[in-house]
Design an enzyme around this catalytic site. Structure first.
Site, PDB file in Angstrom:
ATOM      1  N   PHE A  46      29.694 -12.444  18.601  1.00 45.87           N
ATOM      2  CA  PHE A  46      30.901 -12.090  19.340  1.00 45.87           C
ATOM      3  C   PHE A  46      31.320 -13.290  20.184  1.00 45.87           C
ATOM      4  CE2 PHE A  46      33.432 -10.579  22.873  1.00 45.87           C
ATOM      5  CZ  PHE A  46      34.386  -9.823  22.215  1.00 45.87           C
ATOM      6  N   ASP A  55      27.270 -20.627  22.465  1.00 42.39           N
ATOM      7  CA  ASP A  55      28.061 -19.697  23.261  1.00 42.39           C
ATOM      8  C   ASP A  55      27.110 -18.997  24.227  1.00 42.39           C
ATOM      9  OD1 ASP A  55      29.596 -17.759  24.391  1.00 42.39           O
ATOM     10  OD2 ASP A  55      30.381 -16.943  22.506  1.00 42.39           O
ATOM     11  N   LYS A 102      31.410 -15.104  32.205  1.00 47.07           N
ATOM     12  CA  LYS A 102      30.743 -13.933  32.800  1.00 47.07           C
ATOM     13  C   LYS A 102      30.006 -14.248  34.120  1.00 47.07           C
ATOM     14  CE  LYS A 102      30.955 -10.886  28.899  1.00 47.07           C
ATOM     15  NZ  LYS A 102      30.999 -11.288  27.502  1.00 47.07           N
TER      16      LYS A 102
HETATM   17  C1  LIG Z   1      32.130 -11.669  26.546  1.00 43.31           C
HETATM   18  C2  LIG Z   1      31.885 -12.753  25.591  1.00 43.31           C
HETATM   19  C3  LIG Z   1      32.932 -13.607  25.168  1.00 43.31           C
HETATM   20  C4  LIG Z   1      34.373 -13.393  25.564  1.00 43.31           C
HETATM   21  O1  LIG Z   1      34.573 -13.530  26.938  1.00 43.31           O
HETATM   22  P1  LIG Z   1      35.928 -12.959  27.608  1.00 43.31           P
HETATM   23  O2  LIG Z   1      35.807 -13.397  29.042  1.00 43.31           O
HETATM   24  O3  LIG Z   1      35.915 -11.473  27.429  1.00 43.31           O
HETATM   25  O4  LIG Z   1      37.053 -13.588  26.912  1.00 43.31           O
HETATM   26  C5  LIG Z   1      32.591 -14.663  24.336  1.00 43.31           C
HETATM   27  N1  LIG Z   1      31.330 -14.871  23.931  1.00 43.31           N
HETATM   28  C6  LIG Z   1      30.312 -14.077  24.318  1.00 43.31           C
HETATM   29  C7  LIG Z   1      28.924 -14.385  23.875  1.00 43.31           C
HETATM   30  C8  LIG Z   1      30.556 -12.979  25.153  1.00 43.31           C
HETATM   31  O5  LIG Z   1      29.541 -12.181  25.505  1.00 43.31           O
END
Ligand SMILES: *Cc1c(COP(=O)(O)O)cnc(C)c1O
Length: 397
Positions: free
Chosen positions: A130, A215, A244
């Site tokens: 994701f 990521d 986050k």
């Molecule tokens: C939440 C998340 C995203 C997207 O972040 P947003 O702030 O919602 O755009 C991308 N990569 C990972 C691994 C995530 O957990």
């Protein structure tokens, strides 16, 4: 009740939280909840953390916004602090994780372009990943459910099973620019990628002139017990996305990179109106200081060890509800045998907030500041919820 005036893109629970304090949330009706979700790994330092509240309110009385046409002192200090504590030399601040992913993709493609390889623009990504919901990020994610009906798929993303070396070798070609992976897949079901596979990716990237993009939007800033999750595998990426936890609840993301990997991102190649604004920088600097304070990561590891131990026992005592525990640090998944959404609803009735994830997982992402006492309370509430569900199941038979 009149119909909501919002896009119905979320199946929202009928509950409105109006106040938070540390590891607890309070709803409109005054009911208290133990929060083992932390706004999906965002409120890493607890709700209404006094240090972060002070940083934000102090800045709010001084200056909110100036634009990136000017020097923003908070960006200078936060980027230096991040560089001193990671593989990175340089940073770019965004407002979200998806925005950071977009820039990571652009940075990798530009690197190949200015290195004389404009044909290298494909990014290899993985099933169960994701990376966000903007157009590039959702194409990197590759989940068909998220792509249907939104026009042509974007060219240049090769999606393969995770930890599959044969598929990887087949996917790498003269068109490949980079490999993008989460060290622990979050939304996909809390799957910690095998450290050997991460090390293999690093080696492959070095051999083939590819960039490794990690990521760490969900895993970064202490969530797994290291400042960044890749430290467990003993490797470093060329480019990394963070969001986050880095803002502790204020919208903030970042791309970190080596100077070499970012060499294509010259003046005019990228921009943002809000990214790195003084409010976000005030909170980001204060939050990183909290994460870097002596003893902080020790606490995360201690809490994580306790949680994993207790969850092992919980799973063993409720074999009809849970199958296994997975994850790393304070990023934990309980693979469920009942529908994860049913469990989450039942937990809420007991005053406990937990999250769903793919693969029918109940996901726990507590504030990193959670105490052992609060975790004990959380285990008891999980235990009670599992017993409630067993009783319901028995009654239905
Ligand atoms: C939440 C998340 C995203 C997207 O972040 P947003 O702030 O919602 O755009 C991308 N990569 C990972 C691994 C995530 O957990």
């Amino acid at each position: 009740m009149s119909a909501s005036a919002l896009f119905p893109t979320y199946n929202r629970a009928d509950i409105a939280f109006v106040r938070g304090e540390g590891s607890y949330l309070f709803a409109e009706d005054g009911k208290r909840y133990l929060d083992l979700g932390a706004g999906i790994a965002v409120n890493a330092f607890g709700h209404a953390n006094p240090t972060l509240v002070a940083a934000l309110t102090e800045q709010a009385g001084k200056l909110w916004h100036v634009s990136n046409l000017y020097t923003v002192p908070g960006q200078e200090s936060l980027s230096k602090k991040l560089a001193e504590n990671s593989f990175a030399d340089v940073a770019f601040f965004t407002n979200s994780g998806a925005e950071a992913i977009e820039l990571a993709i652009k940075t990798a493609r530009r690197y190949q372009f200015v290195s004389g390889h404009p044909e290298r623009f494909h990014i290899i990504t993985f099933e169960g990943a994701f990376h966000g919901r903007t157009y590039g990020a959702v194409n990197a994610t590759g989940n068909e459910k998220y792509l249907e009906g939104f026009g042509p798929k974007m060219e240049g993303f090769d999606h393969i099973p995770v930890e599959d070396i044969d598929a990887l070798n087949k996917a790498v070609g003269p068109q490949t620019a980079a490999i993008l992976i989460e060290p622990v897949q979050g939304e996909g079901g809390v799957h910690a990628v095998a450290p050997d596979f991460l090390r293999h990716l690093r080696k492959l990237c070095d051999e083939k002139g590819l960039l490794l993009i990690l990521d760490e939007v969900q895993t970064g800033i202490g969530r797994t017990g290291k400042l960044f999750a890749h430290e467990w595998a003993g490797i470093t990426p060329d480019i990394m996305t963070v969001a986050k936890g880095i803002g502790g609840g204020f919208p903030l993301g970042a791309v970190l990179a080596t100077r070499e990997a970012a060499k294509g991102m010259t003046a005019g190649t990228h921009g943002t109106t809000y990214g790195g604004n003084p409010l976000a920088m005030a909170v980001g600097n204060a939050a990183l200081d909290l994460a870097l304070a002596p003893g902080f990561l020790d606490h995360v590891n201690k809490a994580a060890n306790y949680l994993h131990q207790q969850l092992g026992a919980l799973v063993a005592s409720h074999p009809g509800v849970f199958e296994s525990v997975r994850g790393q640090g304070l990023m934990v998944g309980l693979k469920a045998k009942v529908a994860n959404t049913d469990f989450i609803k039942a937990a809420r009735a007991n005053g406990l907030v937990v999250l769903p994830a793919g693969d029918n997982v109940v996901r726990l992402l507590p504030p990193l500041t959670i105490t052992l006492e609060e975790l004990r309370e959380g285990i008891a509430l999980l235990d009670k919820t599992a017993s409630d569900m067993e009783m319901q199941k028995a009654a239905a038979q």
